[in-house]
Design a protein around this motif. Structure first.
Motif, short mmCIF file in Angstrom:
data_model
loop_
_atom_site.label_atom_id
_atom_site.label_comp_id
_atom_site.label_asym_id
_atom_site.label_seq_id
_atom_site.Cartn_x
_atom_site.Cartn_y
_atom_site.Cartn_z
N ALA A 15 0.84 -1.21 0.00
CA ALA A 15 0.00 0.00 0.00
C ALA A 15 0.87 1.25 0.00
O ALA A 15 0.63 2.18 -0.78
N VAL A 16 1.89 1.29 0.85
CA VAL A 16 2.79 2.45 0.91
C VAL A 16 3.56 2.56 -0.40
O VAL A 16 3.71 3.65 -0.96
N GLN A 17 4.04 1.43 -0.91
CA GLN A 17 4.78 1.44 -2.17
C GLN A 17 3.92 2.02 -3.29
O GLN A 17 4.40 2.83 -4.09
N GLY A 18 2.65 1.64 -3.34
CA GLY A 18 1.75 2.14 -4.36
C GLY A 18 1.53 3.64 -4.27
O GLY A 18 1.54 4.34 -5.28
N VAL A 19 1.34 4.14 -3.05
CA VAL A 19 1.14 5.58 -2.85
C VAL A 19 2.38 6.35 -3.28
O VAL A 19 2.30 7.36 -3.98
N VAL A 20 3.56 5.88 -2.85
CA VAL A 20 4.81 6.57 -3.20
C VAL A 20 5.02 6.55 -4.71
O VAL A 20 5.37 7.57 -5.31
N ALA A 21 4.80 5.39 -5.34
CA ALA A 21 4.96 5.30 -6.80
C ALA A 21 4.00 6.24 -7.53
O ALA A 21 4.39 6.93 -8.47
N ASP A 22 2.75 6.29 -7.07
CA ASP A 22 1.75 7.16 -7.71
C ASP A 22 2.13 8.63 -7.59
O ASP A 22 2.04 9.38 -8.56
N VAL A 23 2.55 9.05 -6.40
CA VAL A 23 2.87 10.46 -6.21
C VAL A 23 4.13 10.84 -6.99
O VAL A 23 4.22 11.95 -7.53
N LEU A 24 5.08 9.93 -7.10
CA LEU A 24 6.27 10.21 -7.92
C LEU A 24 5.88 10.35 -9.38
O LEU A 24 6.35 11.24 -10.08
N ASN A 25 5.00 9.47 -9.84
CA ASN A 25 4.54 9.52 -11.23
C ASN A 25 3.84 10.85 -11.50
O ASN A 25 4.10 11.51 -12.51
N GLU A 26 2.96 11.25 -10.58
CA GLU A 26 2.26 12.53 -10.73
C GLU A 26 3.23 13.71 -10.67
O GLU A 26 2.98 14.77 -11.26
N GLY A 27 4.37 13.53 -9.97
CA GLY A 27 5.35 14.59 -9.82
C GLY A 27 6.36 14.66 -10.96
O GLY A 27 7.31 15.44 -10.90
N GLY A 28 6.18 13.81 -11.98
CA GLY A 28 7.06 13.88 -13.14
C GLY A 28 8.22 12.90 -13.13
O GLY A 28 9.20 13.09 -13.86
N PHE A 29 8.11 11.86 -12.30
CA PHE A 29 9.15 10.83 -12.25
C PHE A 29 8.60 9.50 -12.72
O PHE A 29 7.40 9.27 -12.70
N GLU A 30 9.50 8.62 -13.14
CA GLU A 30 9.15 7.26 -13.52
C GLU A 30 9.51 6.35 -12.35
O GLU A 30 10.69 6.11 -12.10
N PRO A 31 8.52 5.85 -11.59
CA PRO A 31 8.86 5.00 -10.46
C PRO A 31 9.16 3.56 -10.89
O PRO A 31 8.52 3.02 -11.79
N ALA A 32 10.16 2.97 -10.26
CA ALA A 32 10.45 1.54 -10.38
C ALA A 32 10.42 1.02 -8.95
O ALA A 32 10.80 1.74 -8.03
N THR A 33 9.95 -0.20 -8.75
CA THR A 33 9.77 -0.66 -7.38
C THR A 33 10.50 -1.97 -7.10
O THR A 33 10.71 -2.78 -7.99
N ALA A 34 10.87 -2.11 -5.82
CA ALA A 34 11.45 -3.34 -5.30
C ALA A 34 10.84 -3.56 -3.92
O ALA A 34 10.58 -2.60 -3.20
N ARG A 35 10.62 -4.83 -3.56
CA ARG A 35 10.01 -5.12 -2.26
C ARG A 35 11.02 -5.49 -1.19
O ARG A 35 10.72 -5.45 -0.01
N THR A 36 12.23 -5.88 -1.61
CA THR A 36 13.25 -6.26 -0.63
C THR A 36 14.55 -5.51 -0.90
O THR A 36 14.78 -5.03 -2.01
N GLY A 37 15.38 -5.45 0.11
CA GLY A 37 16.68 -4.83 -0.05
C GLY A 37 17.54 -5.56 -1.05
O GLY A 37 18.24 -4.95 -1.85
N GLU A 38 17.46 -6.90 -1.02
CA GLU A 38 18.25 -7.70 -1.97
C GLU A 38 17.86 -7.39 -3.41
O GLU A 38 18.73 -7.24 -4.27
N GLU A 39 16.57 -7.31 -3.67
CA GLU A 39 16.09 -6.99 -5.02
C GLU A 39 16.59 -5.62 -5.45
O GLU A 39 17.06 -5.43 -6.58
N ALA A 40 16.53 -4.65 -4.54
CA ALA A 40 16.97 -3.29 -4.86
C ALA A 40 18.46 -3.25 -5.17
O ALA A 40 18.88 -2.62 -6.15
N VAL A 41 19.28 -3.92 -4.36
CA VAL A 41 20.73 -3.93 -4.59
C VAL A 41 21.05 -4.59 -5.93
O VAL A 41 21.90 -4.11 -6.68
N THR A 42 20.34 -5.68 -6.25
CA THR A 42 20.54 -6.35 -7.54
C THR A 42 20.21 -5.40 -8.70
O THR A 42 20.96 -5.32 -9.68
N LEU A 43 19.11 -4.67 -8.58
CA LEU A 43 18.73 -3.72 -9.63
C LEU A 43 19.76 -2.60 -9.76
O LEU A 43 20.16 -2.24 -10.87
N LEU A 44 20.20 -2.06 -8.64
CA LEU A 44 21.17 -0.96 -8.67
C LEU A 44 22.50 -1.39 -9.26
O LEU A 44 23.07 -0.72 -10.11
#
Length: 131
Positions: A15-44
């Motif tokens: 729910a929080v991830q969805g709100v943050v992604a939506d507000v970033l999108n509305e603010g002119g950003f392209e949100p990408a999401t990860a649910r775990t720290g491991e997933e985020a580090v792999t993406l980065l």
């Protein structure tokens, strides 16, 4: 067509991830999401996508917390813009947080995310003057 800056959002609460992604999108950003720290580090570290900034919760599922994810982002780019979101770990920011980052205490107004990311991106794009 202008390519929007991609912001990696790391949050295990959907729910929080969805709100943050939506507000970033509305603010002119392209949100990408990860649910775990491991997933985020792999993406980065995989560098398949150019991320302009990181917005991460501190307490995440898995081995890596938000502090770890931010340090991994700074290994990729020492000036990587980082915004932390937390309700319980704010007291640790001075010790655990990376320099030149922003911490938002939950609950916060969604627009604060866009303001924080924009502020860090603007600082990073400004010419540095010598004193």
């Amino acid at each position: 067509m202008v390519e929007l800056p991609t912001v990696l959002v790391v949050e295990d609460d959907e729910a929080v991830q969805g709100v943050v992604a939506d507000v970033l999108n509305e603010g002119g950003f392209e949100p990408a999401t990860a649910r775990t720290g491991e997933e985020a580090v792999t993406l980065l570290k995989g560098r398949q996508t150019h991320y302009s900034a990181l917005v991460t919760d501190i307490n995440l599922l898995g081995r890596f917390n938000g502090w770890d994810v931010a340090r991994a982002a700074r290994e990729v780019d020492p000036n990587f813009p980082v915004v932390y979101m937390t309700d319980a770990a704010a007291d640790e920011w001075a010790i655990q947080g990376v320099p030149n980052s922003i911490l938002l205490r939950k609950p916060f107004a969604p627009a604060q995310i866009v303001t924080a990311v924009s502020q860090l991106l603007n600082v990073g794009s400004m010419p540095v003057s010598g004193n």
